[in-house]
Structure formats: structure tokens, C-alpha cells
Design a protein around this motif. Structure first.
Motif, mmCIF file in Angstrom:
data_model
loop_
_atom_site.group_PDB
_atom_site.id
_atom_site.type_symbol
_atom_site.label_atom_id
_atom_site.label_comp_id
_atom_site.label_asym_id
_atom_site.label_seq_id
_atom_site.Cartn_x
_atom_site.Cartn_y
_atom_site.Cartn_z
ATOM 1 N N UNK A 136 50.118 34.953 27.540
ATOM 2 C CA UNK A 136 50.491 36.337 27.816
ATOM 3 C C UNK A 136 49.227 37.177 27.908
ATOM 4 N N UNK A 137 49.159 37.969 28.938
ATOM 5 C CA UNK A 137 48.019 38.857 29.106
ATOM 6 C C UNK A 137 48.517 40.287 29.151
ATOM 7 N N UNK A 138 47.880 41.120 28.367
ATOM 8 C CA UNK A 138 48.222 42.536 28.411
ATOM 9 C C UNK A 138 47.195 43.199 29.307
ATOM 10 N N UNK A 139 47.515 43.220 30.582
ATOM 11 C CA UNK A 139 46.547 43.689 31.571
ATOM 12 C C UNK A 139 46.485 45.213 31.590
ATOM 13 N N UNK A 140 45.267 45.731 31.640
ATOM 14 C CA UNK A 140 45.088 47.179 31.605
ATOM 15 C C UNK A 140 45.662 47.851 32.843
ATOM 16 N N UNK A 141 45.767 47.088 33.929
ATOM 17 C CA UNK A 141 46.276 47.671 35.160
ATOM 18 C C UNK A 141 47.695 47.202 35.449
ATOM 19 N N UNK A 142 47.925 45.934 35.321
ATOM 20 C CA UNK A 142 49.208 45.362 35.728
ATOM 21 C C UNK A 142 50.238 45.346 34.609
ATOM 22 N N UNK A 143 49.831 45.686 33.426
ATOM 23 C CA UNK A 143 50.777 45.620 32.313
ATOM 24 C C UNK A 143 50.859 44.195 31.781
ATOM 25 N N UNK A 144 51.938 43.897 31.091
ATOM 26 C CA UNK A 144 52.041 42.563 30.499
ATOM 27 C C UNK A 144 52.457 41.535 31.545
ATOM 28 N N UNK A 145 51.666 40.494 31.666
ATOM 29 C CA UNK A 145 52.051 39.401 32.555
ATOM 30 C C UNK A 145 52.027 38.102 31.747
ATOM 31 N N UNK A 146 53.001 37.238 32.006
ATOM 32 C CA UNK A 146 53.071 36.020 31.219
ATOM 33 C C UNK A 146 53.441 34.830 32.095
ATOM 34 N N UNK A 147 52.963 33.686 31.714
ATOM 35 C CA UNK A 147 53.306 32.464 32.437
ATOM 36 C C UNK A 147 53.368 31.311 31.465
ATOM 37 N N UNK A 148 54.294 30.435 31.746
ATOM 38 C CA UNK A 148 54.386 29.192 30.995
ATOM 39 C C UNK A 148 53.182 28.335 31.357
ATOM 40 N N UNK A 149 52.542 27.760 30.364
ATOM 41 C CA UNK A 149 51.346 26.968 30.641
ATOM 42 C C UNK A 149 51.633 25.742 31.499
ATOM 43 N N UNK A 150 52.912 25.382 31.610
ATOM 44 C CA UNK A 150 53.252 24.241 32.470
ATOM 45 C C UNK A 150 52.968 24.535 33.937
ATOM 46 N N UNK A 151 52.691 25.795 34.249
ATOM 47 C CA UNK A 151 52.335 26.126 35.629
ATOM 48 C C UNK A 151 50.920 25.678 35.949
ATOM 49 N N UNK A 152 50.170 25.302 34.920
ATOM 50 C CA UNK A 152 48.765 25.010 35.166
ATOM 51 C C UNK A 152 48.425 23.544 35.005
ATOM 52 N N UNK A 192 40.241 55.063 45.611
ATOM 53 C CA UNK A 192 41.082 54.045 46.221
ATOM 54 C C UNK A 192 41.625 53.184 45.070
ATOM 55 N N UNK A 193 42.566 53.696 44.373
ATOM 56 C CA UNK A 193 43.088 52.920 43.256
ATOM 57 C C UNK A 193 42.930 53.602 41.909
ATOM 58 N N UNK A 194 42.408 54.792 41.940
ATOM 59 C CA UNK A 194 42.319 55.547 40.700
ATOM 60 C C UNK A 194 42.568 57.005 41.019
ATOM 61 N N UNK A 195 43.291 57.690 40.148
ATOM 62 C CA UNK A 195 43.476 59.125 40.337
ATOM 63 C C UNK A 195 43.087 59.842 39.056
ATOM 64 N N UNK A 201 44.608 55.729 34.446
ATOM 65 C CA UNK A 201 44.964 56.224 35.777
ATOM 66 C C UNK A 201 44.641 55.218 36.882
ATOM 67 N N UNK A 202 44.316 54.008 36.506
ATOM 68 C CA UNK A 202 44.074 52.982 37.516
ATOM 69 C C UNK A 202 45.401 52.542 38.109
ATOM 70 N N UNK A 203 45.458 52.465 39.428
ATOM 71 C CA UNK A 203 46.695 52.087 40.099
ATOM 72 C C UNK A 203 46.758 50.587 40.328
ATOM 73 N N UNK A 204 47.943 50.095 40.618
ATOM 74 C CA UNK A 204 48.133 48.651 40.729
ATOM 75 C C UNK A 204 48.384 48.179 42.153
ATOM 76 N N UNK A 205 48.509 49.092 43.094
ATOM 77 C CA UNK A 205 48.838 48.634 44.451
ATOM 78 C C UNK A 205 47.635 48.720 45.386
#
Length: 517
Positions: A192-208, A308-311, A333-337
RNA sequence: GGCCCGUUCAUCUAGUGGUUAGGAUGCAGGAUUCUCAGUCCUGUCACAGGGGUUCGACUCCCCUACGGGCUGCCA
């Protein structure tokens, strides 16, 4: 064992080396950019650099430059210089980084060239093997290909775990010194990563897969190298392109396995070209320095790319000097898109920044551009050139635009804009008017824009016509065009003699025109 | 294929359950009794689609579509 040297060699907290900005470096925040010297500094690298730099400067952290020059195929020594040049141009300074040319390397966590850290990467890999967190894999490329094909074609599922993952010491020993890769033993569970821009993202390690960390030829792989370097350099925040988001899971696992504290990750959206495609390296503008070439100010690029990605917290504001950006910067204020690069808006913004320049500064930027266009400025006084800069300042979207705006100061107009001729010189009284203008130019004392303005205005009033009736024909005679800097300013700068010559030539032209039509 | 991320005017974006969906660039029109490529004013233009949840969704959830990324013995 080199284990100790790996993660315990630096005291936690503040570095003890010499900092180039000791007064600014005090928060313990340490960020870096790690570009590959593979030819030029990409616009996307620039954005990443700017964001990291703003963050470091705002928070009183350290901004570190590390050259990822391990791809010997593509890396060349002089490309490192190109990166530095681009950074210098942008006005981005760094606290730690490689020495280039005769400049010594600076910072206490060196070396800052990845190629010189190979022993650290390999030691880390050995330690992982010793601790059972990585393993030697003797699979041949052919065997691996078969396994991959089986997965692709559905005969087998799950991530790659080779037969060597759980091989006994005897089996390994039996292979002698046959070439082998070192693979990371992907742990069970979830990352699980608590990304400063994307928020929480998680993946099962079986993906790797059990990914390779050291190649059979002995070279460390990128994933290992970044983690070891970021870990040893005590990087606290990794802000980079979101093309690394999935890699961040691998990196997180590696940080954990090596016993490093994980940095905070923040994955910034990428810069797209004007069509919404990935900014191809072949496209003009992909190279940050293309923009310097085209007459854009570095502060424009910093401002534009930052936005371009920050306001800013403060809404509805978008013009910032670099210093103001530092002051205003906040991670939240960093944007994700992803954002497309908009040349038109850049032009506008550049025009705004050009206006903020001191006239002398603008002059010094303009002079070499004029010279390059073949307009020699060496016989003009600094005062004259400053004046030129001043009267053109608010008309310039780019520095290079000066060439098209001020060429008539350096050469006689060789043609008159056709539409304007029709509008201002085709009336029956055209010659008469130009002669009146000649008179005004001859007699006005002193020959200054103010006096000229007065004289022209008085004359127009006396004739009961608008000032434009005098201004337009004059502008066309002096410049050959219908647009340009203010007429009286331009006339003063051109000088009485030149003005008179040009109006005489215009009179001849109009007479000729009347005669042939 | 699998997994991950993204999607508000043409473009950059604000907006965290109730707004006339705001700003900027661009574009269009007007003004500027000196031009405009400058300046000022006005206007134009958007919540990808479909389902839920809710008294109420741009905002929360799911699906679809589209875009991007990773899936290398590249970085």
C-alpha cells in the motif's frame, strides 16, 4: 561485510557535509531529481525538477541532483553538462550533486553519479541474498521465454517465480560460477502506498514477478539502484512522473526488504504535447532548451510548468516569479491528471513576464537576438538600446519577436504593406499630407516623442482631422508596416534624418504609384 | 490479456453533497479620436456515458468508454 556501510553509515537527521545553502537546508526534507543523461533535458524532467525544487525551497529541505548514468549504451559524459545547463538556465540550484567539468562534487551523500555507486547496489543485492530476500536465478533467456509464453497463452498463471527461488544451497553451489541473475523474492501480501498526489493506491504482491535486481553481467537494475541510492541518500520524498507509479510498489517492497524507511511518494502527471500525446522526444519543444532558443524566458517556463499540474492556494492567480512560487507552493495543491502543453497560453505568459523585466535586462536579452538576425547593435549606445527595449516591451510575446518588430531600425523598409498603402496613401491628398509630415519632422524642436506628438496633434487639429490621418501614413513611411511600437517614440529613436529620408522615399513611391495607375 | 492511474469549457484549472459550476488562455464582438500582435470591456464555451446511494450529486460507490502507465537481463 559491507552491510553496515549500507544503511547505518549516516546519522539520522541532518547531514554533516558542506551544504551550498546551509541556511535553507534545515527541515530534514530531502528530495532529488534523477535524470538520465541521454541527450537532452526533457520538458517532463523540467516539470519534475521544478516541483521538487519548489518543495525543497519552500520547506527548507535539500534539493539533490543525481545523474542516472548507468545505461552505458545511451549515456555520454557531455550529456550530463546538458542537464546542468538546462537547470542553470531555469534558475534551479541544487544543494548536492555531481561535479561537472572542473567543479567539485558537493554533498555528503555522494557519489552523485549512479555509475559510481555500483558497489553499493551490488552490496545491497548480496545482503538481500544472504538474508533470503533475493535469490540467484540461473534460468536461461530461453527458459524464461517459455515461461512467459505459457502465461500469455494461459497454460500457466500467476507471477513469475522461478525454480531457483527455493533452491537449496547445494543446488546453487552446483552451478558454480555460471552466469546468473539476482531476483528479488517478492513477498506475500499487499503493498500500500499513500501517494501524495494519487492518494492511497494498493496492489496485491502477486501482481509482481520476482524481478531481476542484478543482471547476469553484474550490472544492477534500475529498481535496485534507485532504492539503494534514495535510501542511502536519505531521500524523504520522491516526487516523480506517474509513469513510475506501478514501479513504486516494487520500490516500496525493496525499501522494506533493505530496512530503509520508505520515502513519501508523489507521482506527478506527465506533460502531454498539444495533441494530448506523450511528448515525443523528436518533437520540437521536448527539449527544454528549445524554448530558450525560441525566445522564452526561464521564469516563464518555471511559472508555466509549475502551473501544469499545480494550483496555488490563492485562487485566480497565475502569474508568479520563481520566488513567489516558492512562497506559494503547497503539495496538497498538486493535481493528478495529465495536462496538455498549450503554446498560446505560454506566449501570453511569456509576454507578461517580459513586461516585468527591467528595461536594461530586456535590452541585454534582446541585443544578441538582434545581432544573430544580422542587425548589428555595436554602434548603438546602451541608452538607445534600452529605449528600444522599452518601446517594444509590451508588444513582445517572445524575445525573438523583436526581430520582426524592430527590423526597420536597422534597415530601410524594402516594401510597404499593401493593405496599408491602399488605406493610407491612395487618397488624392496623400502626397500633400506626406509633405506636411515632412515639414513637421523638419521643424519640430526638440526632436522628441513628446514634441512630435504635440506638433502632429496641433497640425491635425488645424486641418480638422483625426490624429490618425497623420500617424498612419507616417508609420507606413517609416516602418513599411501598419503595426509596431508607438509612432512618436519610434520616430524619436530613428532620428530626424532617417525619418526625413524615409518620408522622401515614400513620397517618391506614392507619386510613382499615382503615375502608373 | 492482467494490474495501476486519470477524465469539469477548445486548452490550463477552481470546485470535497445543495453554486447562476468560478478564473485564466484562446476565440468573437466592442472600446482605445496612433496602429495592434498591446490595453480595457462584454460575450462564447464544460461536469465522458450508464447505473446506483441520497430529499438532493460535478462531488460518494459500481460498470462502460476513452487516454496513460507498468507488466524487460531500459531508466
Amino acid at each position: 561485510m559491507r552491510q553496515g556501510s549500507l544503511c547505518l553509515c549516516y546519522p539520522l537527521g541532518r547531514p554533516y557535509g558542506v551544504q551550498s545553502h546551509p541556511e535553507k537546508v534545515m527541515s530534514g526534507i530531502r528530495v532529488r531529481i534523477a535524470p538520465s543523461p541521454t541527450g537532452f533535458f526533457h520538458i517532463g524532467n523540467a516539470k519534475t525538477a521544478i516541483i521538487n525544487w519548489l518543495f525543497a525551497r519552500k520547506e527548507g529541505g535539500a534539493f539533490i541532483l543525481r545523474l542516472e548514468d548507468t545505461d552505458t549504451e545511451r549515456s555520454r559524459a557531455e550529456y550530463g553538462e546538458v542537464i546542468l545547463e538546462a537547470l542553470h538556465w531555469l534558475g534551479i540550484d541544487w544543494d548536492e550533486g555531481p561535479g561537472i567539468g572542473s567543479e567539485p562534487e558537493r554533498g555528503a551523500y555522494g557519489p552523485y553519479r549512479q555509475s559510481e555507486r555500483r558497489h553499493l547496489h551490488l552490496a545491497a543485492a548480496e545482503r538481500l541474498v544472504a538474508e533470503g530476500k533475493a535469490y540467484r536465478c540461473f534460468c536461461t533467456p530461453e527458459e524464461l521465454e517459455v515461461m512467459r509464453r505459457d502465461v500469455r497463452e494461459g497454460r500457466r498463471s500467476g507471477p513469475l517465480r522461478t525454480q531457483w527461488r527455493d533452491a537449496s544451497p547445494e543446488e546453487i553451489a552446483a552451478m558454480g560460477d555460471r552466469p546468473c541473475a539476482i531476483r528479488f523474492k517478492t513477498p506475500d501480501g499487499e503493498t500500500v502506498i499513500d501517494d501524495m498526489v494519487q492518494g492511497e493506491v494498493r496492489t496485491d504482491n502477486r501482481e509482481f514477478d520476482d524481478f531481476v535486481i542484478v543482471k547476469p553481467n553484474g550490472d544492477p537494475v534500475f529498481h535496485l539502484a534507485v532504492v539503494v541510492d534514495d535510501g542511502l541518500m536519505r531521500i524523504t520524498h520522491v516526487l516523480r512522473g506517474d509513469d513510475h507509479l506501478t514501479n513504486a510498489f516494487r520500490h516500496a517492497m525493496l525499501f522494506d526488504a533493505l530496512g530503509f524507511d520508505r520515502p513519501r511518494f508523489g507521482h506527478l502527471p506527465m506533460v502531454l504535447d498539444e495533441h494530448g500525446k506523450k511528448y515525443s522526444k523528436r518533437l520540437h519543444g521536448a527539449n527544454l532548451l528549445d524554448w530558450r532558443e525560441d525566445g522564452y524566458l526561464p521564469q516563464t517556463m518555471v511559472n508555466y510548468l509549475a502551473l501544469l499540474g499545480w494550483t496555488p492556494e490563492e485562487e485566480n492567480r497565475e502569474l508568479f516569479t520563481p520566488e513567489q512560487l516558492i512562497e506559494a507552493f503547497t503539495v496538497r495543491r498538486l493535481g493528478a491528471s495529465a495536462a496538455k502543453f498549450d503554446r498560446k497560453k505560454l506566449d501570453w505568459m511569456n509576454g507578461q513576464h517580459i513586461r516585468m523585466l527591467a528595461p536594461e535586462t530586456l535590452r541585454d536579452l534582446l541585443t544578441p537576438i538582434l545581432a544573430r538576425a544580422g542587425f548589428d547593435c555595436s554602434d548603438r549606445s546602451p541608452e538607445w538600446l534600452t529605449r528600444l527595449a522599452t518601446i517594444c516591451q509590451e508588444k513582445l510575446p517572445t524575445l525573438n519577436a523583436i526581430v520582426g518588430l524592430a527590423d526597420f531600425f536597422f534597415r530601410e523598409p524594402d516594401a510597404y504593406e499593401e493593405k496599408a498603402v491602399g488605406k493610407h496613401w491612395s487618397k488624392p491628398n496623400a502626397v500633400e499630407r506626406l509633405e506636411a509630415i515632412t515639414m513637421l519632422l523638419e521643424t519640430t524642436e526638440p526632436f522628441t516623442s513628446e514634441a512630435l506628438h504635440e506638433a502632429f496633434k496641433a497640425r491635425a487639429e488645424a486641418e480638422g482631422v483625426g490624429l490618425g490621418q497623420f500617424v498612419h501614413p507616417t508609420r507606413l513611411a517609416l516602418t513599411g508596416r501598419s503595426v509596431g511600437p508607438g509612432l512618436f517614440e519610434l520616430a524619436e529613436l530613428l532620428g530626424r534624418e532617417k525619418c526625413l529620408e524615409r518620408v522622401q522615399r515614400a513620397i517618391a513611391f506614392v507619386k510613382e504609384m499615382g503615375g502608373t495607375s
